[in-house]
Design an enzyme around this catalytic site. Structure first.
Site, PDB file in Angstrom:
ATOM      1  N   SER A 190     -16.939  -8.565   7.747  1.00 28.08           N
ATOM      2  CA  SER A 190     -16.835  -8.329   6.223  1.00 28.08           C
ATOM      3  C   SER A 190     -16.184  -7.188   5.818  1.00 28.08           C
ATOM      4  CB  SER A 190     -18.404  -8.212   5.635  1.00 28.08           C
ATOM      5  OG  SER A 190     -19.160  -7.232   6.326  1.00 28.08           O
ATOM      6  N   SER A 191     -16.016  -6.265   6.814  1.00 21.03           N
ATOM      7  CA  SER A 191     -15.201  -4.902   6.317  1.00 21.03           C
ATOM      8  C   SER A 191     -13.670  -5.215   6.650  1.00 21.03           C
ATOM      9  CB  SER A 191     -15.608  -3.871   7.220  1.00 21.03           C
ATOM     10  OG  SER A 191     -15.851  -4.081   8.560  1.00 21.03           O
TER      11      SER A 191
ATOM     12  N   GLY B 198     -21.157  -9.921  11.677  1.00 26.45           N
ATOM     13  CA  GLY B 198     -20.308 -10.137  12.793  1.00 26.45           C
ATOM     14  C   GLY B 198     -19.117 -11.199  12.358  1.00 26.45           C
TER      15      GLY B 198
ATOM     16  N   ASP C  25     -10.068  -8.288  14.354  1.00 28.06           N
ATOM     17  CA  ASP C  25     -10.729  -8.823  12.941  1.00 28.06           C
ATOM     18  C   ASP C  25      -9.573  -8.870  11.968  1.00 28.06           C
ATOM     19  OD1 ASP C  25     -12.705  -8.792  14.566  1.00 28.06           O
ATOM     20  OD2 ASP C  25     -14.008  -7.191  13.259  1.00 28.06           O
TER      21      ASP C  25
HETATM   22  C1  GLA Z   1     -15.678  -5.961  15.740  1.00 23.69           C
HETATM   23  C2  GLA Z   1     -14.516  -5.139  16.099  1.00 23.69           C
HETATM   24  C3  GLA Z   1     -13.272  -5.784  16.666  1.00 23.69           C
HETATM   25  C4  GLA Z   1     -13.806  -6.483  18.164  1.00 23.69           C
HETATM   26  C5  GLA Z   1     -15.216  -7.080  18.163  1.00 23.69           C
HETATM   27  C6  GLA Z   1     -15.848  -7.485  19.527  1.00 23.69           C
HETATM   28  O1  GLA Z   1     -15.648  -7.049  15.182  1.00 23.69           O
HETATM   29  O2  GLA Z   1     -13.916  -4.998  14.827  1.00 23.69           O
HETATM   30  O3  GLA Z   1     -12.090  -5.432  16.934  1.00 23.69           O
HETATM   31  O4  GLA Z   1     -13.780  -5.171  18.989  1.00 23.69           O
HETATM   32  O5  GLA Z   1     -16.172  -6.359  17.468  1.00 23.69           O
HETATM   33  O6  GLA Z   1     -14.846  -8.239  20.258  1.00 23.69           O
END
Ligand code: GLA
Length: 394
Positions: A134-135, A131, A179
């Protein structure tokens, strides 16, 4: 969590680079991980989110090649693959390297000229499936490296967009922009208030005085692509289609809490309504959170964090036993507020705590969580840091 690489570590990495590619590295780059303070699962619904880049890094050692091969090696998995730039396609057998190869394919499809290949050694301290993105960090890092080495002139904002395109189209996760943008646009001691519908942003000082955010890792990994993430995207789209009969909107986040009664009637389906209710209330929580952050109302920040977790647990159903246990543990251990961060289904949570209480807080969280789920969590401090950069040339 380690935060800076020692000389010795760098020498070991240089040696590993040599072992993998039989040449010396030319440059070292790095990109951070991220936490999301508030605004979960609303980036792909046109909402506003509030992430920040953290001091937990993925690094790339790179050298140029005189052919058209991209050769990648990971010190974490001790595995590597090579591919010709002219023949890139997704292949499950290439594992994590798809994220590297996908970037080059995305750049080429966007019209950028990639004249020669690279050797790329990846070393990551960002735990996979935690969470902490990392990707996205890997995709941003490789896009940043390519932009620098081939002089492509891409802005940080567009680096994030290209990296997201790669994750969507090449890797198969229909994630939003949060992200990739939070990492590419990371700024020391600031969080990023990102409007995902307009793709516009502003920075907000993360100055909490005696208080700080800490990260708690449940140590239950999950894979995003195989998780229920894409299902949630579909459920939101279903909800959007239902309300569009009556509301002239492009995104769920254009709706407000006062629309909920009408929204419930239009949607009919109880599960889809709960998903939509999370989206609408979470977007509202971002607004309140920003106000509380600006007025340094710590108690209010805590209340909003807890309300967000509850909504993600009950309405959006992305928390699960371990994230719920660690959130409870944090409150028991004296946090002002706590919530899961990122996609959920395992991974990490964040807690807002008094700086001076860290050691006691950590001990109590570990104790409570262990009694509840018989697993040791990790609890660590992070700094809020800058986005990707070239660290040095050799
Ligand atoms: C992942 C996704 C993001 C976002 C979050 C939840 O990290 O890559 O784009 O949707 O989940 O907020």
């Amino acid at each position: 969590m380690r935060q800076v690489s020692s000389r010795k570590e760098m020498m070991d990495l240089t040696q590993e680079f040599y072992n993998a590619f039989k040449v010396a590295p030319e440059s070292l780059y790095r990109a951070p991980a991220r936490i999301n303070l508030i605004g979960e699962h609303i980036d792909y619904n046109g909402g506003r989110v509030l992430p920040a880049a953290i001091s937990c890094y993925i690094k790339a050692l790179v050298s140029k090649r005189d052919d058209t091969i991209i050769s990648a090696y990971s010190t974490n998995t001790k595995s590597g693959y090579s591919i010709d730039l002219n023949r890139i396609k997704y292949d499950k057998a290439n594992g994590w390297c798809n994220y590297v190869f996908g970037v080059f394919q995305t750049l080429r499809l966007a019209g950028y000229h990639i004249p020669f290949g690279l050797n790329i050694l990846i070393n990551s301290e960002i735990p996979l499936g935690s969470g902490l993105s990392s990707s996205a960090a890997l995709l941003d890092l490789v896009t940043y490296v390519a932009n620098d080495i081939y002089n492509l002139g891409i802005s940080l904002k567009n680096i994030a967009k290209l990296a997201q395109n790669c994750e969507n189209s090449f890797c198969g996760l229909r994630c939003g922009i949060m992200d990739e943008a939070s990492i590419a646009l990371g700024l020391r001691d600031k969080c990023l208030l990102l409007d995902c519908a307009k793709y516009e942003y502003e920075y907000i000082d993360l100055d909490l005085g005696d208080y700080t955010f800490v990260v708690m890792k449940t140590n239950v990994p999950r894979s995003l692509v195989s998780s229920k993430y894409n299902d949630r995207v579909d459920e939101c789209q279903k909800g959007l289609r239902a309300i569009q009969q009556d509301f002239n909107v492009d995104n769920l986040c254009e709706l407000h809490e006062e629309d909920l009664l009408r929204v419930e009637k239009l949607i009919g389906d109880e599960l889809i309504y709960r998903r939509v209710r999370h989206v609408i209330t979470e977007n509202e929580r971002v607004r309140k959170f920003v106000r509380a952050l600006r007025s340094k109302n710590i108690e209010e920040l805590g209340r909003i964090l807890n309300a967000s977790h509850k909504s993600l647990k009950e309405d959006y159903e992305v928390t699960g036993e371990y994230l719920d246990a660690i959130q409870e543990a944090a409150i028991y251990a004296g946090a002002i507020g706590a919530r899961m961060t990122g996609a959920g289904f395992g991974g990490c949570a964040i807690a807002l705590i008094k700086k001076s209480s860290f050691e006691e807080f950590k001990e109590k969280v570990i104790d409570y969580y262990f009694k509840k789920v018989q697993l040791e969590p990790d609890v660590f401090n992070v700094d809020i840091v800058d986005g990707p950069m070239k660290v040095e040339d050799y």
